[in-house]
Write a protein that holds these residues in place. Structure first.
Motif, PDB file in Angstrom:
ATOM      1  N   ASP A 295      -8.586  -3.054  -4.556  1.00 22.32           N
ATOM      2  CA  ASP A 295      -9.026  -1.675  -4.353  1.00 22.32           C
ATOM      3  C   ASP A 295      -9.921  -1.548  -3.127  1.00 22.32           C
ATOM      4  OD1 ASP A 295      -9.397  -1.346  -7.913  1.00 22.32           O
ATOM      5  OD2 ASP A 295      -7.697  -0.758  -6.650  1.00 22.32           O
ATOM      6  N   SER A 296      -9.747  -0.451  -2.424  1.00 24.52           N
ATOM      7  CA  SER A 296     -10.602  -0.140  -1.278  1.00 24.52           C
ATOM      8  C   SER A 296     -11.900   0.508  -1.776  1.00 24.52           C
ATOM      9  CB  SER A 296      -9.872   0.803  -0.322  1.00 24.52           C
ATOM     10  OG  SER A 296      -9.642   2.057  -0.954  1.00 24.52           O
TER      11      SER A 296
ATOM     12  N   SER B 192       2.451   4.664  -1.143  1.00 24.35           N
ATOM     13  CA  SER B 192       1.835   5.795  -1.843  1.00 24.35           C
ATOM     14  C   SER B 192       2.514   6.042  -3.176  1.00 24.35           C
ATOM     15  CB  SER B 192       1.934   7.050  -0.984  1.00 24.35           C
ATOM     16  OG  SER B 192       3.303   7.429  -0.833  1.00 24.35           O
TER      17      SER B 192
ATOM     18  N   TRP C 251       0.823  -1.213   0.000  1.00 18.36           N
ATOM     19  CA  TRP C 251       0.000   0.000   0.000  1.00 18.36           C
ATOM     20  C   TRP C 251       0.856   1.261   0.000  1.00 18.36           C
ATOM     21  CZ3 TRP C 251       0.198  -3.539   4.019  1.00 18.36           C
ATOM     22  CH2 TRP C 251       0.811  -3.117   5.201  1.00 18.36           C
TER      23      TRP C 251
ATOM     24  N   ASN D 156     -13.038   3.405  -1.262  1.00 17.98           N
ATOM     25  CA  ASN D 156     -12.830   4.791  -1.711  1.00 17.98           C
ATOM     26  C   ASN D 156     -11.673   4.924  -2.692  1.00 17.98           C
ATOM     27  OD1 ASN D 156     -10.649   4.372  -0.069  1.00 17.98           O
ATOM     28  ND2 ASN D 156     -11.145   6.012   1.408  1.00 17.98           N
TER      29      ASN D 156
ATOM     30  N   LYS E 195      -8.495   4.302  -2.288  1.00 25.46           N
ATOM     31  CA  LYS E 195      -7.198   4.671  -1.721  1.00 25.46           C
ATOM     32  C   LYS E 195      -6.454   3.423  -1.250  1.00 25.46           C
ATOM     33  CE  LYS E 195      -8.599   9.283  -0.191  1.00 25.46           C
ATOM     34  NZ  LYS E 195      -7.739   9.986  -1.162  1.00 25.46           N
ATOM     35  N   ARG E 196      -5.114   3.526  -1.231  1.00 26.31           N
ATOM     36  CA  ARG E 196      -4.280   2.417  -0.765  1.00 26.31           C
ATOM     37  C   ARG E 196      -3.928   2.643   0.702  1.00 26.31           C
ATOM     38  NH1 ARG E 196      -1.861   3.240  -5.945  1.00 26.31           N
ATOM     39  NH2 ARG E 196      -0.104   4.384  -5.055  1.00 26.31           N
ATOM     40  N   TRP E 197      -4.170   1.649   1.510  1.00 25.54           N
ATOM     41  CA  TRP E 197      -3.803   1.723   2.917  1.00 25.54           C
ATOM     42  C   TRP E 197      -3.787   0.322   3.496  1.00 25.54           C
ATOM     43  CZ3 TRP E 197      -7.176   0.066   6.776  1.00 25.54           C
ATOM     44  CH2 TRP E 197      -8.507  -0.160   6.372  1.00 25.54           C
TER      45      TRP E 197
END
Length: 421
Positions: A109-110, A77, A75, A112, A114-116
Motif C-alpha cells: 500500500d502507498s 486500477s 498497479w 495515500n 492508491k495504486r500506482w
C-alpha cells in the motif's frame, strides 16, 4: 514494505508479507509460479473466480518483474480489473482479499492508499504500489511438491476403487451362484449380510486413500472368507452332469477347427503354429522354442509361471484380448511377463464364475501359462457374449488339450484378424 494503516492487519497478511520478501530473493518464471498455484488452487482454498483474478493480475506483469531482487507488482486500477474479470467492485475486493489470506499475493500500500507505479527505460519497475505477486515465487516449489502428492494420492485412490469394484463383483457373483441352489450353505447367509453391510459403507467421490484402503482390505478379507466357506461346505457335484449342463450353449471345438487367416497388418510375429508341419514347409526354426500346450506331470516346477508354454507371444495374446488386458491393469499393475499374466488370470477367475476346481484342473493339464492363455480367451468371449458357460467352455478346452487337439494360436490370430478387418 509494511502495512500502512489503510488496511486492517491479520496474521495471514503478515505471513504473505514475509513470503513476498522471500520471493524477492529467488527467480521463478511467471508461468511456472502461476501454473503451480493453479494446480493446487482448489486444495489450498481458492475458487475459480480467485484463479481468474490471479490470472488477470499475472498478465499485467512482465518477465523481468520476476527476476531475483525484484517484485512483480500490479498497479492496475479497479476499473481495469472489473472490465477484465466482470466482477463488481465488492466481488473484486473479496477475491483479492482471499488471494492474500491464502498467501499467493500480498498488498503493498502507498501512503495515500492508491495504486500506482512507474518503469524506467528498460521496463524495470522503479517504484510501485498495488498487488504484490512475489509470494508466488516463494511458494512455487511448495505448490509443485503438493501437486505431485495430490496426483499420487489420486492415482492410489483410483487403484483402490478398482480393487474394491473387482472384489465386490467377485463376491456378488459367488454369493448369487450359491444362494440360487436350494441346498445352499446356511453359513453363506451371514456372509451375505456382511457383504450388504460393506456395500452400505461405500464412500463418496471425495473419500481419502486411508478410508479406501481400509475398505479394500475389508472387501478382500470377505472375498477370502466367501471362497473358503464355499470350498469347505460345497457339496460334490457330479462331473458328468455338470459338464452336460454347462456345455449346452457352447462348442469348444471352434478353438481349433477354424483355418488360420493371415492378416495384412503386421501385429506380432508368430513364434510357432503347432498344427503345421514346419519341416515339410522348409521354414527355419525361430529363436524362441515354446513348449507345446499339453504337458506331463514332470513339467511342473517353481519357475513354471515364467515359461511360455503356448505357441504364441504374450504381447499377441494381450492384443487379441483387450478386455482381459484392461481388467488386468485395473488390478493395480502391468502385465510385464508370463508370471504376471498367470497371476492376473487367477485373480480374474471368480469374476466370470469359473470354479477353483476347474482352474486347478486346467493348470495341471495344460500348464500355467497355457491355462492362463485359455482363460484369457474365455474371459474375452464371455464379455463379448459369445460364451454363456465359461466353466464348461474351459473344461472343453482342457479335454482337447489332453487329446493334443488344442491350438490356441489359431483362436488368437483369428480374433486379431477380426479386429483388423
Amino acid at each position: 514494505m509494511t502495512q500502512s494503516g489503510w488496511r486492517k492487519p491479520t496474521p495471514a497478511l503478515g505471513t504473505a508479507d514475509q513470503l513476498a520478501r522471500d520471493g524477492e530473493q529467488i527467480f521463478i518464471a511467471k508461468t511456472r509460479s502461476v501454473v503451480a498455484a493453479k494446480r493446487v488452487g482448489a486444495h489450498i482454498g481458492l475458487k475459480a473466480a480467485d484463479l481468474l483474478l490471479l490470472d488477470t493480475l499475472a498478465a499485467f506483469t512482465q518477465p523481468q518483474d520476476w527476476e531475483e531482487g525484484r517484485r512483480p507488482i500490479v498497479w492496475a486500477s479497479n476499473a481495469y480489473l472489473i472490465e477484465r474479470t466482470g466482477f463488481s467492485l465488492s466481488t473484486l475486493k473479496r477475491h483479492a482479499r482471499r488471494l492474500a489470506e491464502v498467501g499467493v499475493i500480498t498488498f503493498r500500500d502507498s501512503p495515500n492508499g492508491k495504486r500506482w507505479g512507474r518503469r524506467d527505460a528498460d521496463g524495470v519497475i522503479v517504484e510501485a504500489y498495488g498487488f504484490d505477486l512475489a509470494p508466488l515465487s516463494a511458494r512455487a516449489a511448495e505448490f509443485e511438491a503438493l501437486a505431485a502428492d495430490l496426483a499420487a494420492e489420486r492415482a492410489l485412490c483410483q487403484r483402490l476403487r478398482r480393487q474394491i469394484t473387482i472384489a465386490r463383483r467377485s463376491i456378488r457373483a459367488r454369493l448369487e451362484a450359491v444362494l440360487e441352489r436350494p441346498e445352499h450353505m446356511p453359513g453363506l447367509r451371514s456372509l451375505q449380510q456382511a457383504f450388504e453391510a460393506l456395500l452400505a459403507c461405500l464412500p463418496g467421490p471425495r473419500a481419502g486413500a486411508d478410508m479406501l484402503q481400509r475398505l479394500a482390505n475389508r472387501f478382500a478379507d470377505l472375498l477370502s472368507r466367501v471362497e473358503k466357506v464355499f470350498l469347505r461346505e460345497a457339496k460334490p457335484v457330479d462331473q458328468s452332469t455338470e459338464m452336460t449342463e454347462e456345455m449346452e450353449n457352447m462348442d469348444p471345438r471352434e478353438v481349433s477347427s477354424g483355418p488360420h487367416i493371415p492378416i495384412t497388418k503386421q501385429l506380432h510375429h508368430v513364434i510357432r503354429n503347432s498344427s503345421e508341419n514346419e519341416e515339410a514347409a522348409g521354414e527355419p526354426p525361430g529363436p524362441a522354442q515354446p513348449v507345446p500346450v499339453a504337458r506331463t506331470a514332470s513339467d511342473s516346477g517353481a519357475g513354471e509361471a515364467n515359461k511360455p508354454q503356448v505357441g504364441i507371444e504374450l504381447g499377441t495374446i494381450l492384443q487379441a484380448c483387450p478386455e482381459f488386458t484392461s481388467w488386468g491393469r485395473n488390478l493395480g499393475g502391468y502385465i510385464r511377463d508370463w508370471r504376471d499374466f498367470v497371476r492376473v488370470a487367477g485373480e480374474l477367475r471368480p469374476m466370470i464364475g469359473i470354479s477353483e476346481h476347474a482352474w486347478i484342473a486346467a493348470q495341471e493339464q495344460m500348464g500355467k501359462p497355457a491355462a492362463a492363455a485359455a482363460f484369457a480367451l474365455v474371459f474375452e468371449k464371455v464379455h463379448s457374449g459369445e460364451v454363456n458357460s465359461p466353466g464348461g467352455y474351459l473344461r472343453g478346452m482342457v479335454e482337447k488339450a489332453g487329446a493334443g487337439e488344442l491350438h490356441l494360436e489359431r483362436s488368437f490370430f483369428g480374433r486379431l484378424s477380426e479386429m483388423a478387418a
